[in-house]
Scaffold this active site. Structure first.
Site, PDB file in Angstrom:
ATOM      1  N   GLN A   1     -19.281  33.799  16.770  1.00  0.00           N
ATOM      2  CA  GLN A   1     -19.579  34.911  15.868  1.00  0.00           C
ATOM      3  C   GLN A   1     -20.747  35.701  16.403  1.00  0.00           C
ATOM      4  O   GLN A   1     -21.688  35.151  16.987  1.00  0.00           O
ATOM      5  CB  GLN A   1     -19.896  34.380  14.450  1.00  0.00           C
TER       6      GLN A   1
ATOM      7  N   HIS B   1       0.734   5.736   0.889  1.00  0.00           N
ATOM      8  CA  HIS B   1       0.078   6.893   1.498  1.00  0.00           C
ATOM      9  C   HIS B   1       0.508   8.144   0.740  1.00  0.00           C
ATOM     10  O   HIS B   1       1.697   8.307   0.454  1.00  0.00           O
ATOM     11  CB  HIS B   1       0.506   7.068   2.961  1.00  0.00           C
TER      12      HIS B   1
ATOM     13  N   TYR C   1     -15.107  28.701  17.086  1.00  0.00           N
ATOM     14  CA  TYR C   1     -14.951  29.991  16.406  1.00  0.00           C
ATOM     15  C   TYR C   1     -16.264  30.438  15.763  1.00  0.00           C
ATOM     16  O   TYR C   1     -16.686  31.579  15.884  1.00  0.00           O
ATOM     17  CB  TYR C   1     -13.849  29.892  15.350  1.00  0.00           C
TER      18      TYR C   1
ATOM     19  N   HIS D   1       0.832  -1.205   0.000  1.00  0.00           N
ATOM     20  CA  HIS D   1       0.000   0.000   0.000  1.00  0.00           C
ATOM     21  C   HIS D   1       0.869   1.258   0.000  1.00  0.00           C
ATOM     22  O   HIS D   1       2.061   1.184   0.326  1.00  0.00           O
ATOM     23  CB  HIS D   1      -0.952   0.014   1.199  1.00  0.00           C
TER      24      HIS D   1
END
Length: 138
Positions: A134, A66, A130, A64
């Site tokens: 607001q 990545h 965050y 495999h």
């Protein structure tokens, strides 16, 4: 937003998008040698460049690989994956590596499935906090 040299600019957007991809060989057979992995690195970097993307990091084992890819918002991850897997399969088979030829038959190098995970930037909890902070207009 903090100053970050990795932030990219498009015509109408500013972005910093990364995807972690994992591709597995067909039947999970161990066919990759260091030479094949090095070739795959160059092939993947070339395909990414065609998509206006950047191969940030790449490595793998015998069955495999990545990839960490920085890509623009106009690029579909599925289209990028399709091209990465298709081009690399064709080119590795053309180079006729004995380790690949002996353990895989037919035209497929990769399993049809893959892993794609978004990554980079702030953790989800920080972004959620965050947004919650607001100040909604009255």
């Amino acid at each position: 937003m903090r100053d970050n040299k990795d932030i990219r600019h498009g015509r109408h957007c500013v972005f910093l998008m990364h995807v972690h991809l994992v591709f597995i060989t067909k039947y999970r057979h161990g066919v990759f040698t260091k030479e094949v992995i090095d070739d795959l690195r160059a092939i993947f970097a070339s395909v990414c460049k065609d998509f206006e993307s950047e191969l940030v990091e790449f490595d793998g084992e015998d069955d495999h690989v990545h990839l960490l890819v920085n890509y623009p918002p106009k690029v579909s991850v599925s289209a990028l994956v399709n091209s990465l897997k298709g081009v690399s399969s064709r080119m590795i088979r053309q180079r006729n590596y004995p380790s690949v030829r002996e353990k895989l038959w037919g035209a497929a190098l990769w399993s049809p499935s893959y892993f794609a995970g978004s990554c980079g930037g702030a953790p989800i909890a920080v972004i959620r906090q965050y947004i919650e902070q607001q100040q909604t207009p009255h």
